[in-house]
Design an enzyme around this catalytic site. Structure first.
Site, short mmCIF file in Angstrom:
data_model
loop_
_atom_site.label_atom_id
_atom_site.label_comp_id
_atom_site.label_asym_id
_atom_site.label_seq_id
_atom_site.Cartn_x
_atom_site.Cartn_y
_atom_site.Cartn_z
N GLU A 1 5.31 -6.36 0.96
CA GLU A 1 4.22 -6.43 1.67
C GLU A 1 2.91 -5.28 0.60
OE1 GLU A 1 2.76 -9.00 3.52
OE2 GLU A 1 1.78 -7.97 5.43
N ASP A 2 3.67 -4.39 0.48
CA ASP A 2 2.44 -3.35 -0.12
C ASP A 2 2.91 -2.63 -1.35
OD1 ASP A 2 2.56 -2.81 3.40
OD2 ASP A 2 4.12 -1.55 3.49
#
Ligand code: MN
Length: 570
Positions: A72-73
């Site tokens: 996600e990051d």
């Protein structure tokens, strides 16, 4: 942050290597990223994994915990990640990422009980593997501990989601300790004034009770020694703020009436000893009638087992005791995670002992509860073996643009979704956007799909829809629309809205919904709003004639605390 803290003694060399690799990889990927609190981002990954290690999860889960925010990051493509850590870890991390996309929103300040329930189910369905849930819960726990760093509006949303969705999931998995901790962490953000009142009024009482409990503990130890019982430990458990508040709310804010502000917990070796200790306590002090609870003979639905009693103790003060074995204690604290740990800690020292306990628990109450909750009848043995949540495989949970979750049978299409929302939306449906992309109307929906129905006024459904529509409700309405019948005749039913005003109490919503379900009427939507000491419950449902609605009113009137009922055609 030492990788050694994540390594359990029952891991083999490969497993140890895996955790080290995940540790270094996550640390490198999050390099330079900071949390809102100013801490390095990796702290969060480490704390999540540390919790999983405490729950005695396997090396795969702990590694996935370290890596849970990598996809996600950071800009790492899923394919590369798979190559690096394999399908299983990629699957777990992907699952956690997907759950993170489900956002809990309050509509017009009203909490919809059915929506919450659907979100909980959807999260379980998206998870497919309980380990995904464990990671998500560990992740949420750390996020709640650091919630203070976020802007107020975000704090409130996350706290509400925690109290409404994640804490109940933890509770239903028997992880009572975690459920309580999550609820307690959310409490100050959701009920600021009450929290302040409570913390001001309780501090002294707590300290006073602790000192008193010390005195009681000495007497108990003496009595147990006389009976040759050697307890594993005796400790105190202070009642959590959130549950204290709920209890106070029911007892008109009178702290004097809370007997279990501090409870004494006695942990012994065997079930026989539990009952023996209960007898000894009752010989020492007279029990308070109606406060003896045998959750060993009759466990709570989530599997909780213990003996509880309140006695008129030293200085005639009502005092609560909880008596249980070490195994019961571990289960009460960690629930399903404890069982999961037993099943996978094959090389652990305690494995044989744990395996025996595990085998004994095959008919666990919480499994039955979970199955009942999902309306599933598969054997619990099968369930325990895999611990996969595929008993939800027959359901799909899709999301409307407003974030509402719609529960559909597997194989449903956007047409089914449209009719589930409203007959007119179904009839006027001309296309659909799934996760932002235009898709055909016979597309098979997947759990987690964001579904946006495109409509055009005065449009009619197409005959071909009948070939792929899955739900009977959609089929019935398509046929009715094709025959050109007026809406009131279609399916011969109408939407009614009931408004129930009742004294605010725990269990009200459950009672209301069970009147509907006993009458075989499906509630489409249920809202509650709290107003000065009373609740206003609004329930929408489909009913074929007014007579049925009137009958329902009679049944609803019998619910405890109901003051007023009205209904109208919606
Ligand atoms: Mn996270």
């Amino acid at each position: 942050m030492d990788v050694k803290d994540l390594i359990r003694d029952y891991f083999n060399d490969d497993e140890k290597r895996l955790i080290r690799r995940a540790f270094d990889f996550a640390k490198k990927q999050h390099q330079g990223q900071k949390r809102k609190s100013g801490e390095p981002y990796f702290t969060h990954c480490f704390q999540t994994a540390l919790k999983l290690a405490e729950w005695q999860m396997d090396a795969t889960t702990i590694s996935a915990g370290l890596l849970h925010d990598v996809i996600e990051d950071t800009k790492i493509p899923l394919e590369n990640f798979k190559k690096e850590f394999g399908e299983e870890i990629a699957f777990l991390v992907d699952g956690v990422t997907k759950i993170g996309r489900v956002k809990y929103r309050q509509q017009n300040g009203e909490v919809t009980a059915i929506q919450s329930e659907n979100i909980r189910k959807m999260i379980l369905a998206l998870s497919q593997d309980l380990r995904v849930i464990f990671i998500k819960l560990a992740d949420r726990l750390h996020n709640m501990k650091t919630l203070g760093a976020l802007p107020p509006q975000k704090q409130k949303r996350i706290a509400l989601e925690t109290a409404e969705i994640y804490s109940p999931i933890a509770y239903r998995l028997g992880m009572a300790n975690l459920a309580g901790e999550l609820e307690d962490l959310a409490f100050p953000f959701l009920h600021q004034k009450e929290y302040k009142w409570l913390s001001e009024n309780i501090k002294e009482k707590f300290e006073e009770r602790q000192k008193y409990s010390e005195k009681v503990k000495i007497e108990v130890e003496k009595a147990l020694k006389e009976h040759k019982i050697e307890p594993i430990k005796i400790d105190f458990r202070a009642k959590r703020y959130s549950s204290l508040y709920k209890k106070l709310f029911r007892t008109s804010m009178n702290l004097e009436q809370i007997y279990d502000l501090v409870a004494l917990r006695i942990i012994v070796k065997t079930v026989e000893e539990c009952y023996a200790v209960l007898g000894i306590i009752h010989q020492l002090w007279p029990p308070m009638p109606g406060r003896i609870k045998d959750y060993i003979a009759m466990p709570k639905p989530n599997g909780y087992r213990s003996l509880h009693t309140t006695v008129f103790c030293v200085d005639n003060k009502p005092t609560e005791f909880q008596i249980r074995t070490a195994e019961m204690h571990e289960e009460a604290e960690n629930g399903i995670a404890a069982y999961w740990a037993y099943s996978q800690a094959k090389s652990g020292k305690d494995y044989q002992k744990k395996k025996a306990i595990f085998a004994e628990k095959k008919e666990l109450a919480w499994i039955n509860q979970l199955k009942e909750w999902q309306g599933e009848t598969a054997g619990s043995e099968e369930f325990l073996q895999s611990l996969k949540i595929d008993f939800l495989k027959d359901r799909i949970f899709a999301i409307t643009p407003k974030g509402e979750v719609v529960d559909l049978p597997a194989g449903s299409t956007p047409v089914d979704f449209a009719y589930m929302i409203h007959t007119d939306i179904g009839n006027q449906c001309v296309g659909v956007r799934i996760n932002g992309k235009i898709m055909p109307l016979d597309y098979q929906l997947q759990s987690g799909d964001l579904v946006e129905i495109l409509v055009q006024k005065s449009k009619k459904p197409s005959q071909s829809w009948l070939e792929f529509a899955k739900t009977s409700i959609a089929k019935k309405r398509i046929k009715a629309a094709l025959r050109g019948l007026p809406s009131i005749m279609r399916g011969k039913s109408d939407i009614f809205e009931f408004k129930i005003i009742a004294e605010d109490r725990v269990g009200l919503i459950k009672d209301v919904s069970s009147v509907f379900s006993r009458s075989h009427i499906n509630i489409q939507n249920l809202n509650t709003a709290d107003m000065a000491e009373q609740s206003v419950v609004r329930a929408r449902c489909e009913i074929n004639e007014e007579k049925t609605a009137k009958l329902l009113v009679l049944k609803l009137k019998k619910i405890k605390g109901v003051r007023e009922i009205s209904f109208r055609r919606a």
